[in-house]
Design a protein around this motif. Structure first.
Motif, PDB file in Angstrom:
ATOM      1  N   VAL A 216      18.527  10.339 -11.519  1.00  0.00           N
ATOM      2  CA  VAL A 216      19.684  11.094 -11.077  1.00  0.00           C
ATOM      3  C   VAL A 216      20.408   9.998  -9.950  1.00  0.00           C
ATOM      4  CG1 VAL A 216      20.992  13.037  -9.893  1.00  0.00           C
ATOM      5  CG2 VAL A 216      19.343  13.438 -11.924  1.00  0.00           C
ATOM      6  N   PRO A 217      19.320   9.883  -8.910  1.00  0.00           N
ATOM      7  CA  PRO A 217      19.921   9.001  -7.772  1.00  0.00           C
ATOM      8  C   PRO A 217      20.526   7.629  -8.320  1.00  0.00           C
ATOM      9  CG  PRO A 217      17.798   9.912  -7.232  1.00  0.00           C
ATOM     10  CD  PRO A 217      18.041  10.136  -8.518  1.00  0.00           C
ATOM     11  N   GLN A 218      19.893   6.887  -9.176  1.00  0.00           N
ATOM     12  CA  GLN A 218      20.118   5.999  -9.870  1.00  0.00           C
ATOM     13  C   GLN A 218      21.663   5.790 -10.772  1.00  0.00           C
ATOM     14  OE1 GLN A 218      17.249   3.307 -11.784  1.00  0.00           O
ATOM     15  NE2 GLN A 218      15.661   3.666 -10.125  1.00  0.00           N
ATOM     16  N   ILE A 219      21.688   6.999 -11.270  1.00  0.00           N
ATOM     17  CA  ILE A 219      22.890   7.172 -12.079  1.00  0.00           C
ATOM     18  C   ILE A 219      24.080   7.515 -11.151  1.00  0.00           C
ATOM     19  CG2 ILE A 219      24.059   8.762 -13.748  1.00  0.00           C
ATOM     20  CD1 ILE A 219      21.414   9.043 -15.182  1.00  0.00           C
TER      21      ILE A 219
ATOM     22  N   VAL B 290      13.829  17.863 -24.305  1.00  0.00           N
ATOM     23  CA  VAL B 290      14.699  18.387 -23.459  1.00  0.00           C
ATOM     24  C   VAL B 290      14.380  18.117 -21.836  1.00  0.00           C
ATOM     25  CG1 VAL B 290      15.037  20.907 -22.325  1.00  0.00           C
ATOM     26  CG2 VAL B 290      14.918  20.610 -24.938  1.00  0.00           C
ATOM     27  N   GLU B 291      13.219  17.798 -21.807  1.00  0.00           N
ATOM     28  CA  GLU B 291      12.715  17.317 -20.475  1.00  0.00           C
ATOM     29  C   GLU B 291      13.316  16.036 -20.161  1.00  0.00           C
ATOM     30  OE1 GLU B 291      10.662  18.658 -22.575  1.00  0.00           O
ATOM     31  OE2 GLU B 291       9.165  19.875 -21.802  1.00  0.00           O
ATOM     32  N   ASP B 292      13.277  15.255 -21.150  1.00  0.00           N
ATOM     33  CA  ASP B 292      13.904  13.958 -21.020  1.00  0.00           C
ATOM     34  C   ASP B 292      15.285  13.842 -20.738  1.00  0.00           C
ATOM     35  OD1 ASP B 292      11.067  12.895 -21.585  1.00  0.00           O
ATOM     36  OD2 ASP B 292      11.600  12.468 -23.682  1.00  0.00           O
ATOM     37  N   LEU B 293      16.044  14.925 -21.293  1.00  0.00           N
ATOM     38  CA  LEU B 293      17.367  14.870 -21.032  1.00  0.00           C
ATOM     39  C   LEU B 293      17.881  15.744 -19.620  1.00  0.00           C
ATOM     40  CD1 LEU B 293      18.678  15.102 -24.561  1.00  0.00           C
ATOM     41  CD2 LEU B 293      18.294  13.283 -23.200  1.00  0.00           C
ATOM     42  N   LEU B 294      16.864  16.266 -18.944  1.00  0.00           N
ATOM     43  CA  LEU B 294      17.101  17.054 -17.896  1.00  0.00           C
ATOM     44  C   LEU B 294      18.045  16.477 -16.865  1.00  0.00           C
ATOM     45  CD1 LEU B 294      13.876  19.029 -16.887  1.00  0.00           C
ATOM     46  CD2 LEU B 294      16.211  19.868 -17.885  1.00  0.00           C
ATOM     47  N   PRO B 295      17.957  15.055 -16.576  1.00  0.00           N
ATOM     48  CA  PRO B 295      18.698  14.334 -15.463  1.00  0.00           C
ATOM     49  C   PRO B 295      20.209  14.479 -15.832  1.00  0.00           C
ATOM     50  CG  PRO B 295      16.931  12.982 -15.892  1.00  0.00           C
ATOM     51  CD  PRO B 295      16.704  14.123 -17.043  1.00  0.00           C
ATOM     52  N   PHE B 296      20.605  14.700 -16.941  1.00  0.00           N
ATOM     53  CA  PHE B 296      21.952  14.710 -17.463  1.00  0.00           C
ATOM     54  C   PHE B 296      22.572  16.199 -17.362  1.00  0.00           C
ATOM     55  CE2 PHE B 296      20.134  11.080 -19.514  1.00  0.00           C
ATOM     56  CZ  PHE B 296      20.797  10.098 -19.075  1.00  0.00           C
TER      57      PHE B 296
ATOM     58  N   GLU C  41      22.947  19.209 -11.542  1.00  0.00           N
ATOM     59  CA  GLU C  41      24.251  19.877 -10.866  1.00  0.00           C
ATOM     60  C   GLU C  41      25.052  18.824 -10.054  1.00  0.00           C
ATOM     61  OE1 GLU C  41      26.020  23.437  -8.006  1.00  0.00           O
ATOM     62  OE2 GLU C  41      23.728  23.229  -8.440  1.00  0.00           O
ATOM     63  N   GLU C  42      24.431  17.901  -9.529  1.00  0.00           N
ATOM     64  CA  GLU C  42      24.809  16.835  -8.421  1.00  0.00           C
ATOM     65  C   GLU C  42      25.613  15.838  -9.542  1.00  0.00           C
ATOM     66  OE1 GLU C  42      23.943  13.731  -4.721  1.00  0.00           O
ATOM     67  OE2 GLU C  42      22.298  14.968  -5.785  1.00  0.00           O
ATOM     68  N   LEU C  43      24.987  15.458 -10.354  1.00  0.00           N
ATOM     69  CA  LEU C  43      25.529  14.506 -11.252  1.00  0.00           C
ATOM     70  C   LEU C  43      26.852  14.981 -12.026  1.00  0.00           C
ATOM     71  CD1 LEU C  43      25.379  11.723 -12.743  1.00  0.00           C
ATOM     72  CD2 LEU C  43      23.917  12.799 -14.748  1.00  0.00           C
ATOM     73  N   CYS C  44      26.695  16.407 -12.525  1.00  0.00           N
ATOM     74  CA  CYS C  44      27.784  16.869 -13.085  1.00  0.00           C
ATOM     75  C   CYS C  44      29.131  16.908 -12.153  1.00  0.00           C
ATOM     76  CB  CYS C  44      27.719  18.205 -13.602  1.00  0.00           C
ATOM     77  SG  CYS C  44      26.441  18.557 -14.901  1.00  0.00           S
TER      78      CYS C  44
ATOM     79  N   SER D 144      30.821  10.741 -22.480  1.00  0.00           N
ATOM     80  CA  SER D 144      29.286  10.966 -22.376  1.00  0.00           C
ATOM     81  C   SER D 144      28.857  10.681 -23.826  1.00  0.00           C
ATOM     82  CB  SER D 144      29.128  12.365 -22.032  1.00  0.00           C
ATOM     83  OG  SER D 144      27.684  12.693 -22.030  1.00  0.00           O
ATOM     84  N   ALA D 145      27.654  10.000 -23.784  1.00  0.00           N
ATOM     85  CA  ALA D 145      27.159   9.603 -24.924  1.00  0.00           C
ATOM     86  C   ALA D 145      25.421   9.603 -24.816  1.00  0.00           C
ATOM     87  CB  ALA D 145      27.267   8.259 -25.772  1.00  0.00           C
ATOM     88  N   ILE D 146      25.131  10.897 -24.632  1.00  0.00           N
ATOM     89  CA  ILE D 146      23.744  11.339 -24.516  1.00  0.00           C
ATOM     90  C   ILE D 146      23.089  11.837 -25.744  1.00  0.00           C
ATOM     91  CG2 ILE D 146      21.984  12.724 -23.039  1.00  0.00           C
ATOM     92  CD1 ILE D 146      24.006  10.707 -21.761  1.00  0.00           C
ATOM     93  N   GLY D 147      21.855  11.415 -26.005  1.00  0.00           N
ATOM     94  CA  GLY D 147      21.044  11.937 -27.257  1.00  0.00           C
ATOM     95  C   GLY D 147      21.616  11.719 -28.600  1.00  0.00           C
ATOM     96  N   HIS D 148      21.304  12.538 -29.362  1.00  0.00           N
ATOM     97  CA  HIS D 148      21.831  12.798 -30.748  1.00  0.00           C
ATOM     98  C   HIS D 148      22.965  13.834 -30.897  1.00  0.00           C
ATOM     99  CE1 HIS D 148      19.048   9.714 -31.850  1.00  0.00           C
ATOM    100  NE2 HIS D 148      17.963  10.558 -31.418  1.00  0.00           N
ATOM    101  N   GLU D 149      23.388  14.147 -32.071  1.00  0.00           N
ATOM    102  CA  GLU D 149      24.397  15.190 -32.414  1.00  0.00           C
ATOM    103  C   GLU D 149      24.021  16.640 -31.500  1.00  0.00           C
ATOM    104  OE1 GLU D 149      27.831  16.658 -33.406  1.00  0.00           O
ATOM    105  OE2 GLU D 149      27.543  14.545 -33.592  1.00  0.00           O
TER     106      GLU D 149
END
Length: 414
Positions: free
Chosen positions: A184-187, A212-218, A221-224, A236-241
């Motif tokens: 999150v800080p780097q993004i 789910v744990e891997d995608l938690l940074p996305f 709340e702060e990033l959103c 946004s292009a995160i993960g699969h469909e």
């Protein structure tokens, strides 16, 4: 013990001991965070790990028994969210604060999903998911900002597909951690850098699939909120469909995969070239159709008698004008003749009724001159006293006479 002064200061051991006594009175606490930097050396009874706050750059050292760490199922790895029951401990020798854990629980997927759902409702209520606030990315961006993992498949998919569709596309790539405590800080830092770049017209945040744990940074709340506040459109292009982190709802455009982002961020040069050719063909056909229509209209106009033989109608009209002019001349002459005859008749009547005709029948007009020299017609014998000079007008001239005293009235001569 008295309070320290400049003359009687406390030694370091005393300050450290007082801090340790105060911290020991805190008792045990439950702490939640992300595990990083796990260290459990073989042959030692104590394991060390760092517990990091995922929403802030704050971390604390945690110690626990090696047995507690090893018996945890599933095994703890960097980025795992846990709840730790620990007692704050202050080490006098090093002057450091740590947590001594006696129980570690991994945060379950159900609880993580429940938290994400609560955050989803909160952000949705604030209007961050409203389609009306989403911006449309430019048709052909000057430069594309890409936030993704270093040498990742997501980076390759975005670059390869975008370059295949539009070879002249330019990227500014910011490589960041896409999972774990530093993601999150780097993004956020990369997002701020790209948003301030005037040449970057659109930003793509890409990551491959994961748990789910891997995608938690996305779903942070702060990033959103940072994405919602960007002036630059964000894809946004995160993960699969099936993967739908909260970032997908806040971003201006959601792409199902990084490959889809590479296809949607730039147009296809082949398709656009074909579209240009189609538009040119349509324009050519439309122009030819318009020219043909106008040509047929001109041919139709030229085939009309008035344009096919323009002199004959003019000659016919010239004859009509001549005939009308002759009719007008005859009408004018007839009118003049009628008026001239009427004038002659009127003149004859005037002549018959005038004094000249009367004089020609033997009558005369007698005039005398007043005292002021004005001649007046003599209407009575009383108007001509004796000696008055008279002028007698006859048909062929005038005579002058002088009145005598002899008078005869109208009755006497009859």
């Amino acid at each position: 013990m008295t309070a320290p002064t400049a003359e009687e200061p406390w030694p370091v051991r005393t300050v450290a001991r007082k801090i340790a006594d105060w911290i020991n009175r805190l008792g045990t606490v439950w702490v939640e965070g992300q595990v990083t930097q796990i260290s459990a050396r073989p042959g030692t009874g104590t394991a060390f790990l760092t517990l990091r706050d995922p929403a802030a750059d704050v971390s604390m050292t945690v110690t626990c028994s090696t047995a507690l760490l090893r018996q945890h199922e599933p095994p703890l790895v960097d980025g795992t969210r846990v709840i730790v029951h620990a007692k704050p401990t202050f080490f006098l020798n090093r002057g450091t604060l740590s947590l001594r854990a006696d129980e570690i629980r991994a945060v379950g997927i159900g609880e993580l999903l429940a938290r994400i759902e609560r955050l989803r409702k909160l952000l949705g209520a604030e209007g961050l998911f409203d389609p009306r606030r989403k911006r449309r990315p430019p048709f052909l961006p000057t430069r594309i900002g890409l936030i993704t993992g270093r040498a990742s498949a997501a980076e390759h998919d975005v670059l390869a597909n975008a370059t295949a569709r539009w070879p002249a596309v330019r990227f500014r790539v910011e490589n960041v951690a896409v999972q774990g405590a530093l993601a999150v800080p780097q993004i956020l830092d990369a997002l701020s850098i790209l948003d301030k770049d005037a040449e970057v017209d659109v930003i793509v945040i890409a990551r491959g699939g994961g748990s789910v744990e891997d995608l938690l940074p996305f779903s942070d709340e702060e990033l959103c909120r940072a994405v919602a506040a960007c002036r630059t459109p964000v894809l946004s292009a995160i993960g699969h469909e099936p993967d739908t982190p909260l970032l997908d709802h806040v971003a201006d455009v959601r792409c199902s995969t990084p490959t889809d982002a590479g296809k949607r961020v730039v147009p296809d040069v082949v398709e656009e070239s074909a579209r240009v050719r189609q538009l040119r063909d349509r324009a050519r056909r439309a122009l030819h159709g318009w020219v043909d229509r106008e040509y047929r209209l001109l041919a139709s106009l030229r085939s009309r008698p008035v344009l096919a033989d323009p002199l004959t109608p003019l000659d016919r009209r010239a004859d009509e004008v001549s005939a009308l002019a002759e009719r007008g001349r005859r009408a004018l002459l007839g009118g003049l003749a009628a008026e001239q005859s009427t004038l002659s008749n009127t003149r004859a009547r005037l002549t018959t009724l005038g004094p000249a005709a009367t004089l020609a029948r033997g009558y005369a007009v007698v005039q005398h001159t007043d005292a002021d020299g004005t001649p007046r017609v003599l209407r009575s014998i009383e108007d001509a006293p004796e000696g008055a000079r008279l002028r007698i007008r006859l048909a062929d001239g005038a005579l002058h006479a002088v009145a005598t005293g002899d008078r005869e009235s109208a009755g006497e001569g009859s």
